[in-house]
Enzyme design. Structure first.
Site, PDB file in Angstrom:
ATOM      1  N   GLU A 308     -21.643  -8.704  59.796  1.00 48.14           N
ATOM      2  CA  GLU A 308     -21.464  -9.665  60.889  1.00 48.14           C
ATOM      3  C   GLU A 308     -22.353 -10.891  60.679  1.00 48.14           C
ATOM      4  OE1 GLU A 308     -19.487  -9.343  64.072  1.00 48.14           O
ATOM      5  OE2 GLU A 308     -19.904 -11.420  63.585  1.00 48.14           O
ATOM      6  N   ASP A 312     -21.028 -14.690  59.965  1.00 50.46           N
ATOM      7  CA  ASP A 312     -21.316 -15.743  60.937  1.00 50.46           C
ATOM      8  C   ASP A 312     -22.005 -16.928  60.267  1.00 50.46           C
ATOM      9  OD1 ASP A 312     -20.293 -13.953  62.749  1.00 50.46           O
ATOM     10  OD2 ASP A 312     -22.157 -13.635  63.853  1.00 50.46           O
ATOM     11  N   SER A 519     -14.636 -12.133  65.291  1.00 45.65           N
ATOM     12  CA  SER A 519     -15.984 -12.432  64.807  1.00 45.65           C
ATOM     13  C   SER A 519     -15.971 -13.587  63.818  1.00 45.65           C
ATOM     14  CB  SER A 519     -16.538 -11.232  64.056  1.00 45.65           C
ATOM     15  OG  SER A 519     -17.176 -10.383  64.931  1.00 45.65           O
TER      16      SER A 519
END
Ligand SMILES: *[C@@H]1O[C@H](CO)[C@@H](O)[C@H](O)[C@H]1NC(C)=O
Ligand SMILES: *[C@@H]1O[C@H](CO)[C@@H](O)[C@H](O)[C@H]1NC(C)=O
Ligand SMILES: *[C@@H]1O[C@H](CO)[C@@H](O)[C@H](O)[C@H]1NC(C)=O
Length: 600
Positions: A308, A312, A519
């Site tokens: 994640e 990001d 995400s």
């Protein structure tokens, strides 16, 4: 008249409390013994099981959120400064102005302090937020159980094996109910691991090693027609920059502008992986990096790259370079270890991060967060308090993006947890908070279509804000009876916008892995917003701040409307994307060039 009798009432309450301290007056203790339930679950939240009683001498920080006396004024001010047709547009509030609007009433503070004192706690030793609306007091389990008329237990999360100390319900003296918004940790069980569901590695999806094939796209104005067909199966920064029309923009306010990524427990953004990513997909950025800020002992273990976190930061950097990026690694210190008597903090990630960020002198103008829970698993009082903190951040001038979730209209059996087990669509929180900009997912190019997992729907907690009332009622009229009874027609509807969400090429531990989820959509959209904020700042203008009033009005023309695809779930076909706003892709995906012209 009323004011005065209220004041008299409070001073006698204080007097009683003081008397209680001195001689343990039975009347006074009766006052605090008059407990009323504040929040109760009817069943242990799904995925969790009771492990055993919490050790009586285990200590933790109890966070008490006081009601914000002038919160309606804060919301009114937020909407004024965020509405492009208002004369105050862009005149964001100072920290002092926000603090004045969220401060509790002095009576609330007095009453809380006498209650704490009645339990032998020293109010002057409490930590407090700048405005005094959050009071943090260290207590033992035994103490908390007495104060809140409850029983704390250790609960274990089946999948992640996380342990937390929580309660099934909690109460407060009835006199405190109108003064206290929330007490935590109590009934919010969410943990970072269960929230990480919004990003997943796609097995067997293609990967590519470099962007050399479409290097030509990095120069000159792009048009949607030139987005290469390879972007159908592998997304890189070049794809997104072409698709969202940012390729020809050169940031000019990098001394003022910054983009923040909120990451939580044990998700570390890796600096070496970012360099590998740049060498492959954004060669002009090689040698630059991001700043890591550790919140509440979040840590920065460079040997444990997080999927994640890397997704990001690689995509916010990949789009917004050379805008400075900050990765916030928020911990809750080590998770609770049963059988270990060492005191630890219990994880209250949103509150930790928000209270930290609101206290900073310099706050990024753009944020992305890719975490969330089913709204029904977040107690209403907790969700409201967190959502109100996002309103504060917006009033200060930040644009806040959240991913919309990866379960379409709902994952699993979609049964309600109120004891009736009714099948209903399951909205996500914080996606459902009206003060954030929620980003759904698309896939493919020429044209982009809605991705089937794109989280979308209607809040059961937050009413529909006026900025989206026209867009959403138009949709509901077209929808007719479809899905009737499965969702709340008066709730805040989301997503607001969308961006690509599959086949993202992410470097993790030196290797390129394809990653999917909304995400991916949130950092992508945030990257574009950071460039818009750069443009505003470079023109000597204030940043965009809270985006929704703008994007649902004058900003609509700056989006590519996504008109096909749907988000099935809960045994239904979900909602369908169509012309105009829809609860699959919102207003659509951004066209930076057009948005730049609209906000200029
Ligand atoms: C609170 O939870 C306990 C179990 O821990 C239960 O026995 C009690 O009935 C609950 N009270 C309410 C008001 O739900
Ligand atoms: C529907 O949403 C409203 C807020 O708009 C809320 O007050 C109400 O309780 C919700 N209804 C259900 C069944 O959740
Ligand atoms: C992209 O941005 C340019 C301005 O930079 C604008 O003229 C154009 O309409 C935008 N959209 C497309 C699809 O090219």
């Amino acid at each position: 008249m009323l004011q005065r009798s209220v004041a008299m009432f409070w001073s006698s309450a204080l007097l009683l409390a003081l008397v209680h301290l001195a001689v343990a007056n039975p009347l006074a203790s009766k006052r605090w013994d008059d407990l009323e339930v504040k929040h109760a679950w009817v069943e242990v939240p799904r995925g969790w099981e009771l492990h055993g009683p919490a050790p009586a001498d285990y200590t933790f920080d109890m966070r008490i959120g006081l009601k914000q006396d002038r919160f309606d004024d804060l919301v009114a001010a937020l909407y004024e400064v965020s509405d492009p047709s208002h004369e105050k547009y862009g005149q964001h509030l100072t920290k002092e102005e926000v603090a004045a609007l969220v401060a509790p009433h002095p009576n609330s503070v007095d009453l809380l302090e006498s209650w704490l004192a009645a339990h032998g706690l020293d109010p002057s030793a409490c930590q407090r937020s700048r405005a005094g609306d959050w009071v943090i007091v260290r207590v033992s389990v035994a103490q908390a159980e007495k104060m809140l008329g409850t029983k704390y237990n250790v609960y274990r999360h089946g999948k992640s094996e996380d342990y937390v100390v929580r309660t099934m319900n909690y109460s407060l003296p009835s006199a405190l109910h109108e003064h206290v918004a929330v007490v935590a940790p109590t009934t919010y069980f969410g943990t970072m691991k269960s929230m990480k569901a919004t990003s997943f590695i796609q097995k067997n999806a293609p990967t590519i090693d470099t962007d050399a094939d479409f290097a030509h796209l990095l120069k000159g104005p792009s048009s949607l027609a030139t987005v290469p067909t390879s972007c159908n199966s592998a997304i890189t920064p070049a794809c997104l920059r072409a698709l969202y029309n940012t390729t020809s923009y050169t940031p000019a306010a990098t001394d003022k502008n910054s983009l923040g990524v909120a990451g939580y427990l044990n998700e570390f953004a890796n600096r070496a992986d970012l360099q590998t990513f740049f060498r492959r997909f954004r060669t002009d950025a090689v040698g630059t990096s991001f700043t890591t800020v550790e919140v509440n002992g979040g840590g920065d273990n460079q040997n444990e790259p997080g999927t994640e976190a890397n997704l990001d930061i690689q995509y916010t950097e990949g789009i917004s370079f050379p805008t400075p990026n900050i990765y916030y690694s928020t911990g809750g210190s080590p998770p609770f270890i049963p059988d270990d008597e060492t005191p630890t903090n219990t994880n209250e990630p949103y509150l930790d991060w928000l209270n930290f960020i609101l206290d900073q002198d310099q706050i990024p103008q753009t944020f992305s967060t890719s975490y969330g829970d089913d709204e029904q698993t977040v107690p209403l009082d907790y969700a409201t308090s967190v959502c109100n903190l996002f309103a504060q951040l917006g009033a200060l001038g930040s644009s806040i993006m959240f991913s919309s979730g990866d379960d379409g209209v709902g994952g699993g059996d979609c049964e309600t947890n109120d004891g009736t087990n009714t099948v209903r669509f399951q909205p996500n929180f914080p996606a459902s908070c009206p003060f954030v900009t929620t980003v759904g997912g698309t896939v493919r190019v020429n044209p982009e279509v809605a991705v089937s997992f794109s989280g979308g729907g209607f809040s059961n907690y937050f009413a529909r804000p006026s900025y989206q009332s026209t867009a959403v009622s138009t949709f509901l009229t077209k929808l007719g009876r479809t899905n009737s009874g499965l969702f709340n027609t008066t709730g805040r509807a989301y997503p607001d916008v969308a961006a690509q969400s599959e086949n993202f090429q992410v470097v993790i531990g030196g290797r390129v892995e394809p990653v999917a989820g909304t995400s991916a959509s949130s950092p992508t959209f945030a990257g574009v917003v950071a460039l818009l904020n750069d443009f505003r700042l470079s023109q000597g203008k204030p940043p965009l701040g809270f985006l929704n009033p703008l994007i649902y009005s004058t900003g609509v023309g700056g989006f590519n409307d996504i008109t096909s695809g749907s988000n099935p779930g809960c045994g239904t076909n979900g909602f369908s994307a169509g012309a105009g706003w829809d609860p699959v892709t919102g207003l659509g995906t951004p066209d930076f060039g057009k948005l730049q012209a609209l906000i200029g």
